[in-house]
Structure formats: structure tokens, C-alpha cells
Design an enzyme around this catalytic site. Structure first.
Site: not given
Ligand code: NAD
Length: 361
Positions: A80, A183
Site C-alpha cells: 500500500k 447503499v
Molecule cells: P460508498 O461511499 O460509495 O458507499 C457507502 C455508503 O454508506 C454511502 O452511501 C454512505 O452514505 C453510507 N453510509 C455512511 N455511513 C453510514 C451509516 N452510519 N449508516 C448507513 N449508511 C452509511 O462506498 P463503497 O465504495 O460502496 O464501499 C462501501 C464499503 O465497502 C467500504 O467499507 C469500502 O471500503 C468497502 N469496499 C469497497 C469496494 C469497492 O469496490 N468499492 C471494494 C472492497 C471494499
């Protein structure tokens, strides 16, 4: 923090630093383990209170990438990068920083392949690409693999299917009730996958529009953010934040399975023990959410969307193996996942290396 002690505890590896005072670049590349191939890991670009905090983050995250790549059988190691974001950054300075960072990555001769992470954008990766070919996730118009979220969601759906197979002997998700926390990118695509598979959905998001979209498109029931933990459901899918399974939320859970996309779902390793004691099947986060990493790893190999999809579908088998071994060995699933990785990497299980070392990617 005692750097060498911490690095030793995490089984590093090499740690590379780059400082360019005229530009304001302070960058760290932490290469945890390259046994299975060059490390892939994103570049984090955020402000840190101290150099120690930046180093700790790089080391912790680099190790997490090794575990995620190894559990997914990828020909890659883990690493990283962290660039300390200067205060009052101008766009001009930003470009200079990422150009210098690109030269730094290039100097590592391909042992580290970078991509986007918190605080970085596709446009930053386009700058990096002008100085090194060891970068992925740049402009999709130039042949990059693009947004990894749909593939991450596919992997999570396959993980939920594995849990349903293990827990109930089921081959489909029809009628299963899944509560999704968050979501956003992944959570939305997951809701779409699950709706298509006939599951019943309850969702929450602090962004009301995001939740309302799922209500409209997938007939999901929307609840307040604090109410999601106690929803009486089959599967709780954390897709928002890390550390959501803790001493406060665990007693509220009314589900049989925890399986979602978020990184670092367990506040502490011991919460995996408590989940198991409560009879809740936990899909280890770095195993179920590896679709995004598989996506960029495929880009490295010459992007083939079908192959990326097939490899992501295999998350089903990986998780079934973890669940079965957890049952046979009477161990929490998070411990089993770590053991599988460590047996591959070191030919033995490490002891005492996990507590307080969160895995993220
Ligand atoms: P994102 O920011 O697009 O979505 C997260 C959502 O969670 C947002 O809509 C936000 O408003 C909501 N949120 C934040 N705090 C909240 C709470 N307390 N209660 C309810 N909703 C809440 O992020 P993402 O890319 O969808 O990733 C989501 C998770 O998955 C993260 O932990 C990320 O590290 C992990 N992840 C993502 C990927 C990827 O391909 N994007 C890959 C591996 C892991």
C-alpha cells in the site's frame, strides 16, 4: 510507535520512503509480502496528524492487501502507498506530487503496482501513468477496468449464497431477507443483485436519496441508520463503514449471517468469537469483498471481463471452505481465513499477529 517492532509484528517486508521537499511530497510504499507476485494496493492521499500515523496506516493496510490477494488465490502480493496530503493543496501542486510519486513507483521496478484509494482520483492515476507503467485504474477510456463496485457486489452476492448453502443447505436466495447497511457504490449494486435473485430487502443509508432509490427500484423497506442492526432478517450486510460489529451493536443483531462489503467489519478479533458463540455465520470481510481487487488484478494481466467475473464467482468456493473448516476445527471464521492465508504464505499459522491489526484495502 516503534517502527521496527510494529513492522516485525506484521511480518514485513520492505518499507520505502520518498521525500521531495521542493514539491512537498512525503510518500511511503509499504510492501508486505511478494511471495506470490508483485504487490497491488491503492494509494491513500489524506492528511495525517503525524508521520507515525501515516506509517502505521501504510503498514496496516499493506498487510491487509497481502491477505486479500492470498485468500483470493491471486498471483500478487500485498502493499500500500500513503502520500501525506499537504494542507492548502493547490491543483498545480497536486499534479507535481503525483508526477513525483509516479517516478517513485517506477523506481521500485514493478514490485509495487498502484491504483486509486481514499483521497485519490482517476485523474491522479492518469498523472502517475505518465511516469510509470506500474499503475492500474486510470482513465477507463484508455483501457482501464473502471469502477470495481459492480464486481465487488457480485462477490458479496456469491458470499451470501455460500452462507445460505452452509447455513440452510439452500441453492438460491429466493425469499431470503437481507438488511443492507449503506447503499452507496457497492451496496446499491448488491441490492440489485439480491433483488434479481428474489431476496427481500431492508436498507438504510445516511443519504436518504440513496435509500429511497432502492425502495423505488427494488421494493426495499427503508429504516433509520441506527435501526438496521436490530432488523429481524436472515443476513446482515454491512456495506458502509468499518468496525460496525462491536460490543454495542452485537447484542442487537437479529440475523443468522453477517456478510457484506465493508472493510474491517469486526471492531476487534474477539467479536468473531462472539458471533460464532451466537451461532451467526460471519463471512470474513477480506475474503468476501475481494471482487474489486480481482478486477484490478485482471487489468494487470490484460483485462478480460469474463475472466474477472469467473474469478469473482469463485468467492463462493473460498467462503464455503472457510465455513466448513470453521465448523470442523471449531474456530471463528475470521481466524480460519487468517490461517488459510498464513499456511500459504509461511507454511504455518502465526500466533498473536492479528489482535488489533485491522485489515483494510
Ligand atoms: P460508498 O461511499 O460509495 O458507499 C457507502 C455508503 O454508506 C454511502 O452511501 C454512505 O452514505 C453510507 N453510509 C455512511 N455511513 C453510514 C451509516 N452510519 N449508516 C448507513 N449508511 C452509511 O462506498 P463503497 O465504495 O460502496 O464501499 C462501501 C464499503 O465497502 C467500504 O467499507 C469500502 O471500503 C468497502 N469496499 C469497497 C469496494 C469497492 O469496490 N468499492 C471494494 C472492497 C471494499
Amino acid at each position: 510507535m516503534d517502527l521496527f517492532k510494529y513492522a516485525h509484528q506484521l511480518h514485513y517486508g520492505t518499507i520505502h520512503l520518498c521525500v521531495e521537499p521542493e514539491i512537498g511530497l512525503h510518500a511511503i510504499v509499504a510492501l508486505h509480502n511478494l511471495k506470490f507476485g508483485p504487490a497491488i494496493g491503492g494509494t491513500r492521499f489524506v492528511e495525517y496528524p503525524s508521520s507515525n500515523d501515516a506509517l502505521r496506516d501504510a503498514l496496516r493496510l499493506g498487510r491487509g492487501m497481502t491477505y486479500k490477494a492470498a485468500i483470493s488465490n491471486l498471483a500478487h502480493g500485498g502493499g500500500k502507498a500513503v502520500i501525506v496530503r499537504p494542507p492548502n493543496l493547490s491543483e498545480e501542486q497536486r499534479v507535481e506530487i503525483f508526477a513525483a510519486f509516479g517516478r517513485f513507483v517506477d523506481s521500485l521496478g514493478g514490485r509495487y503496482i498502484t491504483c486509486e484509494d481514499s483521497g485519490t482520483r482517476v485523474s491522479d492515476m492518469n498523472v502517475v501513468r505518465q511516469h510509470t507503467r506500474h499503475v492500474l485504474g486510470y482513465d477507463p477510456a484508455s483501457g482501464s477496468s473502471g469502477d470495481p463496485s459492480p464486481l465487488t457486489a457480485l462477490g458479496v452476492r456469491r458470499g451470501i449464497e455460500a452462507a445460505a448453502k452452509f447455513k440452510w443447505g439452500r441453492d438460491d436466495l429466493s425469499g431470503l431477507h437481507v438488511a443492507i447497511q449503506g447503499v452507496g457504490h457497492v451496496g446499491y449494486y448488491l441490492a440489485r443483485e439480491l433483488h434479481a435473485a428474489g431476496a427481500k430487502l431492508t436498507v438504510t443509508d445516511i443519504n436518504q436519496q440513496a435509500a429511497a432509490r432502492c425502495a423505488e427500484e427494488f421494493s426495499a423497506t427503508v429504516v433509520a441508520p441506527e435501526a438496521i442492526f436490530s432488523v429481524d432478517c436472515d443476513v446482515f450486510a454491512p456495506c458502509a463503514l468499518g468496525a460496525v460489529i462491536d460490543d454495542h451493536t452485537l447484542p442487537q443483531l437479529s440475523c443468522a449471517v453477517v456478510a457484506g462489503a465493508a472493510n474491517n467489519q469486526l471492531a476487534e478479533d474477539r467479536h468473531g468469537v462472539i458471533l460464532r458463540e451466537r451461532g451467526i455465520v460471519y463471512a470474513p470481510d477480506y475474503a468476501i469483498n475481494a471482487g474489486g481487487l480481482i478486477n484490478v488484478a485482471e487489468e494487470f494481466a490484460g483485462f478480460d471481463a469474463d475472466r474477472a467475473r469467473i474469478k469473482t464467482e469463485a468467492i463462493f468456493e473460498t467462503l464455503l471452505e472457510i465455513f466448513e473448516r470453521s465448523r470442523v476445527e471449531n474456530l471463528p471464521t475470521n481466524v480460519v481465513a487468517d490461517r488459510i492465508v498464513e499456511e500459504k504464505l509461511y507454511g504455518r499459522t502465526l500466533t498473536g499477529s492479528h489482535a488489533s491489526v485491522a485489515v483494510e484495502a
